[in-house]
Design a protein around this motif. Structure first.
Motif, PDB file in Angstrom:
ATOM      1  N   THR A 139       8.026  93.731  10.798  1.00 21.40           N
ATOM      2  CA  THR A 139       9.083  93.271  11.692  1.00 21.40           C
ATOM      3  C   THR A 139      10.438  93.672  11.112  1.00 21.40           C
ATOM      4  N   GLN A 147      19.122  97.380  15.903  1.00 22.26           N
ATOM      5  CA  GLN A 147      18.444  98.372  16.746  1.00 22.26           C
ATOM      6  C   GLN A 147      17.792  99.464  15.891  1.00 22.26           C
ATOM      7  N   GLY A 176       4.854  99.536  15.146  1.00 22.28           N
ATOM      8  CA  GLY A 176       5.181  98.351  15.919  1.00 22.28           C
ATOM      9  C   GLY A 176       5.399  97.121  15.064  1.00 22.28           C
ATOM     10  N   SER A 177       5.847  96.054  15.715  1.00 26.08           N
ATOM     11  CA  SER A 177       6.184  94.837  14.980  1.00 26.08           C
ATOM     12  C   SER A 177       4.961  94.114  14.427  1.00 26.08           C
ATOM     13  N   HIS A 178       3.757  94.484  14.858  1.00 26.78           N
ATOM     14  CA  HIS A 178       2.568  93.881  14.254  1.00 26.78           C
ATOM     15  C   HIS A 178       2.300  94.489  12.870  1.00 26.78           C
ATOM     16  N   ALA A 224      10.606 100.015  12.849  1.00 25.48           N
ATOM     17  CA  ALA A 224       9.371  99.246  13.052  1.00 25.48           C
ATOM     18  C   ALA A 224       8.459  99.954  14.050  1.00 25.48           C
ATOM     19  N   GLN A 225       9.034 100.474  15.138  1.00 29.27           N
ATOM     20  CA  GLN A 225       8.233 101.203  16.128  1.00 29.27           C
ATOM     21  C   GLN A 225       7.626 102.464  15.523  1.00 29.27           C
ATOM     22  N   ALA A 226       8.409 103.173  14.723  1.00 30.56           N
ATOM     23  CA  ALA A 226       7.907 104.400  14.095  1.00 30.56           C
ATOM     24  C   ALA A 226       6.767 104.107  13.122  1.00 30.56           C
ATOM     25  N   SER A 278      14.644  98.085  14.464  1.00 26.61           N
ATOM     26  CA  SER A 278      13.600  98.028  15.493  1.00 26.61           C
ATOM     27  C   SER A 278      12.964  99.401  15.704  1.00 26.61           C
ATOM     28  N   GLU A 279      13.779 100.439  15.674  1.00 23.85           N
ATOM     29  CA  GLU A 279      13.254 101.807  15.818  1.00 23.85           C
ATOM     30  C   GLU A 279      12.349 102.169  14.638  1.00 23.85           C
TER      31      GLU A 279
END
Length: 129
Positions: A47, A31, A42-44, A37-39, A34-35
């Motif tokens: 990842t 998790q 995003g995952s593009h 990656a968002q910061a 994932s946070e």
């Protein structure tokens, strides 16, 4: 303003970046990744599979010269931490410092699966201001 149920945070450092991630003790390291990656957009952009997280552990010394903002010769690290582990399992408290490294292939613009071989991952590097 805090996210409901998530009043604590960890600092995640890499090179000259610091991410402040709101957490709760039951959060997994997946998790947290994932946070991050968002910061970063995003995952593009990146990842979570292209990240590793580490926890700094100070090396005992006679004088308290350990700076938790920088992983140095005076500290070691636990890691990489498994994605399924929770913050509470590794005794990660509020305002703790974690370190993130990225796969070298991602740095070169390659978005392929990465092996666990340490040669495939960048070293922990934090620039002190």
């Amino acid at each position: 303003m805090s996210v409901a149920g998530r009043e604590d945070y960890v600092r995640v450092k890499r090179r000259n970046q610091t991410f402040f991630i709101h957490t709760s003790p039951s959060d997994t390291f997946a998790q947290i990744k994932s946070e991050i990656a968002q910061a970063m957009g995003g995952s593009h952009v990146i990842t979570p599979q292209h990240m590793r997280l580490y926890i700094a552990t100070p090396t005992p010394t006679a004088a308290k010269d350990y700076d938790d903002d920088v992983l140095s010769d005076k500290s070691t690290h636990k890691g990489p931490i498994p994605d399924t582990a929770t913050l509470s399992e590794h005794d990660v408290k509020n305002d703790a410092v974690l370190y993130v490294t990225f796969a070298k292939a991602w740095e070169n613009g390659v978005d392929l699966p990465v092996s666990d071989n340490d040669d495939e991952w960048e070293e922990i590097e934090v620039v002190k201001p």
